[in-house]
Scaffold this active site. Structure first.
Site, PDB file in Angstrom:
ATOM      1  N   LYS A  72       0.856  -1.189   0.000  1.00  0.00           N
ATOM      2  CA  LYS A  72       0.000   0.000   0.000  1.00  0.00           C
ATOM      3  C   LYS A  72       0.892   1.239   0.000  1.00  0.00           C
ATOM      4  O   LYS A  72       1.931   1.265   0.676  1.00  0.00           O
ATOM      5  CB  LYS A  72      -0.898  -0.014   1.239  1.00  0.00           C
ATOM      6  CG  LYS A  72      -1.877   1.149   1.311  1.00  0.00           C
ATOM      7  CD  LYS A  72      -2.764   1.046   2.547  1.00  0.00           C
ATOM      8  CE  LYS A  72      -3.776   2.175   2.619  1.00  0.00           C
ATOM      9  NZ  LYS A  72      -4.642   2.083   3.818  1.00  0.00           N
ATOM     10  N   SER A 147      -9.578   2.209   2.881  1.00  0.00           N
ATOM     11  CA  SER A 147      -8.688   2.916   1.991  1.00  0.00           C
ATOM     12  C   SER A 147      -7.672   2.018   1.270  1.00  0.00           C
ATOM     13  O   SER A 147      -7.034   2.474   0.323  1.00  0.00           O
ATOM     14  CB  SER A 147      -7.928   3.980   2.785  1.00  0.00           C
ATOM     15  OG  SER A 147      -7.103   3.387   3.756  1.00  0.00           O
ATOM     16  N   SER A 171      -9.769  -0.039   7.197  1.00  0.00           N
ATOM     17  CA  SER A 171      -9.216   0.022   5.836  1.00  0.00           C
ATOM     18  C   SER A 171      -8.534  -1.232   5.305  1.00  0.00           C
ATOM     19  O   SER A 171      -8.186  -1.281   4.133  1.00  0.00           O
ATOM     20  CB  SER A 171      -8.236   1.177   5.721  1.00  0.00           C
ATOM     21  OG  SER A 171      -8.945   2.354   5.529  1.00  0.00           O
TER      22      SER A 171
END
Ligand code: GLN
Length: 502
Positions: A72, A147, A171
């Site tokens: 990420k 996210s 997330s």
């Protein structure tokens, strides 16, 4: 994409070289599937592949040797840009690797790129990224969740077997649910936050997104661990996260593997779940009963206040964490300014997106003189109530079960269809309210996993449904055990987003 163990077998028996695997993965990621890819660096990936191939050739036998991973884009990397999905950090390259990145590389994983995310991890749909919106591998009209949406989409779309994510209020779990994969948010303190671009430091935790609970355990064995660079990291050695799991088959000598397990279902959580998600959840409960678990209703009475508390605490911490993006130290620096103040103002105005600005404003407001007691302090008190709720609940059961999200993935440019949100939350973005089932475990710092438990058909397309299992602090191996037992009995985690299921 195969499981970690299957890939490992191919690599160890030399049916596949690490370099071949990296080349093939790169070729697919280059097309930027689902808008989920933010940076690739083929040469860096090949360099890593060669190092790992040498280790395999010398007879080393680690579980993760040669397995590709995407990180990420809030985890900093030396050889890939790290933008945190923000224009502010366009072209930013870190001088060091995050501990998570380093740990996984040392375990033999090969980084094949960086995955899209909401700007500074603020969002629930991966639509707040400065470099474009991300879509769902099951249904391109739907959001992938957020996210960590890019990470989840790439695993759910079978482009990589493993991605890292971070979870502050859901997330990892929520995008895992929406992309039909498994995602573990570890106990706060289990995984180092060194090199994780902070959103809300008292909540942020990195964790794995994979196809199965077993693979989450394999990754955790190397990802987690004490790190002296993170003062909140847990100063104990790792357990074997896989110690209670048998991969892929049920041990037939154990007919009811969850015989001694008691699972609580919070009535306040269930009350928030939309009717379209409930049948799959009820079916999951029947599976747990079949596996021998006893099921009971429990109460987490502070649930109705938890979203509000989260959306005070997280922005408050964010407003402080993001103060370092001032136009001087990192990334964006606006030109042609006449004063220092103008430099700060213009750099921040130009560099941050709308949602990030909103949170900085909210966070600064709730911490300001005259409002601190009414908002921030009040939210901290609610946080303590949420923690006390879980402590009380865990006297009645060993695990807490719920859907991960009250709804399945919503349409791109749409918003969650919350049938049961409270009327007195009018004006609050629906995306915030949809976090109701995940923020509790975050506020309490508890480990929680999301695993797939069903599919909802929406206009002839499939949208996955996720199941959340919350455990006691530092009981990830037990949470994984329960998730794995479910996955030995069900097929949801083996379905592929590319198959036509309808
Ligand atoms: N949706 C939540 C938020 O926007 C959670 C985000 C996260 O866990 N990083 O704050």
């Amino acid at each position: 994409m195969q499981s970690i163990r299957e890939l490992k077998r191919l690599l160890q028996t030399k049916k596949l070289s690490v370099k071949e695997l990296v080349h093939e993965t790169y070729k697919n990621l280059e097309k930027n599937p689902f808008g989920a890819v933010l940076d690739l660096n083929l040469q860096a990936s090949i360099d890593e592949a060669e190092k790992v191939q040498n280790r395999i050739n010398q007879g080393e036998d680690g579980s993760l040797l040669g397995i590709p991973v995407v990180h990420k884009d809030v985890l900093v990397t030396k050889k890939w840009k790290t933008t945190a999905g923000s224009k502010f950090l366009k072209n930013y390259v870190s001088a060091f690797d995050a501990t998570v990145v380093k740990n996984l590389f040392e375990a033999g994983m090969v980084c094949v790129g960086k995955a899209s995310c909401d700007e500074f991890a603020m969002g629930s749909a991966n639509q707040n990224c400065a470099y474009g919106k991300c879509s769902n591998p099951w249904d391109q009209l739907a959001v992938p969740g957020g996210s960590s949406g890019g990470s989840a989409a790439l695993v759910g779309g079978n482009f990589v077997p493993v991605a890292t994510g971070t979870d502050t209020g859901g997330s990892i779990r929520q995008p895992a649910a929406m992309c039909g994969i498994s995602g573990l948010k570890p106990t706060y303190g289990r995984v180092s936050r060194w090199g994780l671009i902070a959103y809300a430091s008292s909540l942020d935790q990195a964790g794995p997104l994979t196809k199965s609970a077993y693979d989450c355990g394999l990754v955790m064995n190397s990802m987690a661990g004490y790190d002296m660079k993170d003062s909140t990291s847990f100063p104990e050695p790792n357990p074997d996260f896989c110690k209670f799991m048998n991969e892929g088959f049920s041990d037939s000598s154990i007919v009811r593997p969850l015989e001694k397990v008691s699972i609580g279902i919070p009535k306040e959580y269930l009350a928030a779940v939309s009717n379209s998600v409930l049948p799959a959840f009820q079916e999951a409960i029947r599976t747990f009963e079949f596996l021998g678990a006893s099921i009971r209703e429990i109460s987490l009475p502070s649930t109705p206040y938890s979203v509000a508390a989260y959306y005070v605490i997280a922005p408050a911490e964010a407003s402080s964490n993001l103060a370092k993006f001032d136009g001087i130290r990192f990334g964006q620096r606006s030109r042609g300014v006449k004063s220092l103040e103008e430099l700060y103002t213009r750099s921040r105005t130009e560099g941050f997106g709308e949602e990030v600005k909103r949170r900085i404003l909210v966070g600064t407001f709730v911490l300001s003189h005259g409002y601190y007691d009414a908002y921030y302090l009040q939210a901290l008190k609610v946080r303590n109530l949420v923690i006390a709720d879980f402590d009380a609940a865990f006297k009645e059961c060993n695990f807490i079960l719920s859907p991960t999200s009250p709804v399945v993935a919503w349409d791109i440019n749409g918003s969650p269809d919350l049938q049961k949100s409270e009327a007195n939350f009018e004006g609050v973005p629906k995306e915030y309210l949809a976090d109701i089932l995940t923020v509790g475990a975050s506020l309490a710092g508890l480990p929680a996993i999301s695993i797939p438990c069903g599919i909802l058909e929406v206009n002839n397309r499939n949208r996955p449904i996720g199941l959340q299992i919350i455990g006691k602090r530092f009981e990830e191996p037990q949470v994984l055990q329960v998730a794995n037992a479910f996955q030995t009995e069900t097929h949801w985690h083996t379905l592929s987003s590319s198959e036509d299921l309808v």
